[in-house]
Design a protein around this motif. Structure first.
Motif, short mmCIF file in Angstrom:
data_model
loop_
_atom_site.label_atom_id
_atom_site.label_comp_id
_atom_site.label_asym_id
_atom_site.label_seq_id
_atom_site.Cartn_x
_atom_site.Cartn_y
_atom_site.Cartn_z
N ASP A 58 0.82 -1.21 0.00
CA ASP A 58 0.00 0.00 0.00
C ASP A 58 0.85 1.25 0.00
O ASP A 58 0.56 2.23 -0.69
N PHE A 59 1.91 1.19 0.80
CA PHE A 59 2.82 2.32 0.96
C PHE A 59 3.48 2.67 -0.37
O PHE A 59 3.46 3.82 -0.82
N GLY A 62 1.13 3.95 -2.85
CA GLY A 62 0.85 5.36 -2.54
C GLY A 62 1.91 6.27 -3.13
O GLY A 62 1.60 7.31 -3.70
N ILE A 63 3.18 5.86 -3.04
CA ILE A 63 4.26 6.68 -3.61
C ILE A 63 4.08 6.77 -5.12
O ILE A 63 4.13 7.85 -5.71
N GLY A 65 1.41 6.37 -6.81
CA GLY A 65 0.18 7.09 -7.13
C GLY A 65 0.36 8.59 -7.16
O GLY A 65 -0.43 9.31 -7.77
N GLN A 66 1.41 9.09 -6.47
CA GLN A 66 1.62 10.55 -6.47
C GLN A 66 2.12 11.04 -7.82
O GLN A 66 1.96 12.20 -8.15
N PHE A 67 2.81 10.16 -8.56
CA PHE A 67 3.49 10.63 -9.75
C PHE A 67 2.89 10.11 -11.05
O PHE A 67 3.22 10.59 -12.11
N TYR A 245 13.12 5.51 1.50
CA TYR A 245 11.93 6.15 0.94
C TYR A 245 12.32 7.10 -0.20
O TYR A 245 11.71 7.08 -1.27
N ILE A 246 13.37 7.91 0.05
CA ILE A 246 13.77 8.90 -0.96
C ILE A 246 14.23 8.20 -2.24
O ILE A 246 13.87 8.60 -3.35
N THR A 249 11.20 6.87 -4.01
CA THR A 249 10.42 7.98 -4.56
C THR A 249 11.09 8.55 -5.82
O THR A 249 10.43 8.73 -6.85
N LEU A 250 12.39 8.82 -5.72
CA LEU A 250 13.07 9.43 -6.87
C LEU A 250 13.10 8.48 -8.06
O LEU A 250 12.98 8.91 -9.20
N VAL A 253 9.87 8.88 -9.59
CA VAL A 253 9.79 10.19 -10.26
C VAL A 253 10.51 10.12 -11.60
O VAL A 253 9.98 10.56 -12.63
N SER A 256 8.51 8.19 -13.99
CA SER A 256 7.31 8.91 -14.42
C SER A 256 7.67 10.03 -15.41
O SER A 256 6.89 10.33 -16.31
N GLN A 257 8.87 10.63 -15.26
CA GLN A 257 9.27 11.67 -16.23
C GLN A 257 9.38 11.09 -17.63
O GLN A 257 9.27 11.82 -18.62
#
Lengths: 263, 72
Positions: A58-59, A62-63, A65-67, A245-246, A249-250, A253, A256-257
């Motif tokens: 889920d976590f 969620g990450i 889903g932000q991007f 986490y970072i 996330t990156l 990101v 997604s770019q």
């Protein structure tokens, strides 16, 4: 204080034995954790470790889903979970245990030859006679080695470019010249120099700094360092989690770019 | 709901990212500029150009990143 790391050379490269062992151990720990959490799964009310694993999924979802939208994001949840768990466990390994072995006799099968002891050892006096000894830190975070973090980042960045090309070669070429052709040089620098440097260096720097200070504190007297050590260990656990986490996330990101259309 | 849960972590991620991204870009610009200066013996002009270029690169890189974070 100064730790020697046994290495061997093959195919023109230098291999660091403790880092290799630790990165394999981290993978095995992740495998064990995932196997335990997904054993005896139920579709009803989850119990015990299944709860934990569902939370991780889920976590990461969620990450992602932000991007990106949910459909695209789901494709990269597996990658995200793998990276997150591997980096998280790697980061905590050096915090929870910091085993050093001191060698005074050569042990060639472990890469400790007499030459190494003569060159890197420092003299210590035991019962009146002086011996040279070499301290090897066998158990440490694999992510405290730049080779591991640069390797991870390289895989992730190449994968992002691959996804971009696979999705639409035309758009991939076009995005280098957006919003104006003058930006091309900035894009090239960003993609080929800044991203491959910042992503691994951030992870390596944080974890390495944590380990250096832990090693430094462990070398002090118990009365003076016990309180700072407890505080610093707690902080290192926090830093290790945030860095995992970072990185995840990156990664998402950067992917997604390349795969999301709206830019 | 999920967005709210992640908000403090996203703040940590951004803070952890901005410094490193900016510093790396500026240091890279400075280093590349100085290297050209040493090569062409034109100190300090390319160093200054590299520094400004590094700043621009850092800001642009962060713009791309922050756009993803607040991409609505």
């Amino acid at each position: 204080m100064e730790h020697y790391s046994p290495t061997f050379k093959a195919l023109g490269m230098t291999f660091d034995i403790p880092v290799m062992l630790m990165s394999v151990l981290a993978s095995i720990l992740v495998l064990i954790l995932v196997t335990i959490s997904t054993r005896n799964m139920t579709t009803g009310v989850p119990r015990g470790m299944q709860n934990f694993f569902e939370w991780v999924i889920d976590f990461v979802r969620g990450i992602a889903g932000q991007f990106m939208d949910a459909k695209t994001g789901t494709k990269f949840v597996t990658l995200g979970i793998t990276l997150f768990l591997y980096i998280f466990i790697s980061n905590q390994m050096g915090v929870l245990a910091n085993f050093n072995v001191t060698y005074t006799e050569p042990n060639p099968s472990l890469g400790i030859t007499q030459e190494v002891i003569n060159q890197h050892g420092h003299a210590v006096t035991h019962d009146g006679h002086t011996v040279k000894e070499v301290t090897v830190s066998w158990f440490k975070s694999p992510t405290a080695s730049p080779s591991v973090t640069f390797g991870l980042a390289l895989m992730v960045l190449l994968y992002a470019h691959y996804l971009g090309i696979k999705k639409s070669p035309g758009k991939y070429v076009k995005h280098w010249f957006e919003p104006s052709p003058a930006m091309f040089i900035l894009h090239v620098m960003e993609e080929f120099i800044i991203k491959p440097l910042t992503l691994p260096l951030r992870l390596f720097g944080n974890i390495f700094a944590g380990e250096v200070l832990i090693a430094f504190l462990l070398a002090g007297s118990a009365a003076a360092v016990s309180i700072p050590l407890v505080i610093w260990l707690g902080y290192s656990v926090f830093v290790g989690s945030i860095q995992a986490y970072i990185f995840t996330t990156l990664t998402l990101v950067y992917i997604s770019q390349k795969v999301v259309d709206d830019h | 709901m999920k967005q709210d849960q992640n908000r403090p972590l996203r703040a940590f991620a951004l803070v952890g990212t901005i410094g490193v991204e900016m510093a790396t870009s500026v240091i890279f610009g400075f280093w590349a500029g100085s290297a050209i200066d040493r090569w062409l013996k034109t100190e300090p002009w390319f160093m200054l150009i590299g520094l400004l270029f590094g700043l621009a690169l850092g800001v642009y890189g962060l713009y791309l990143l922050v756009k993803q974070f607040f991409g609505e």
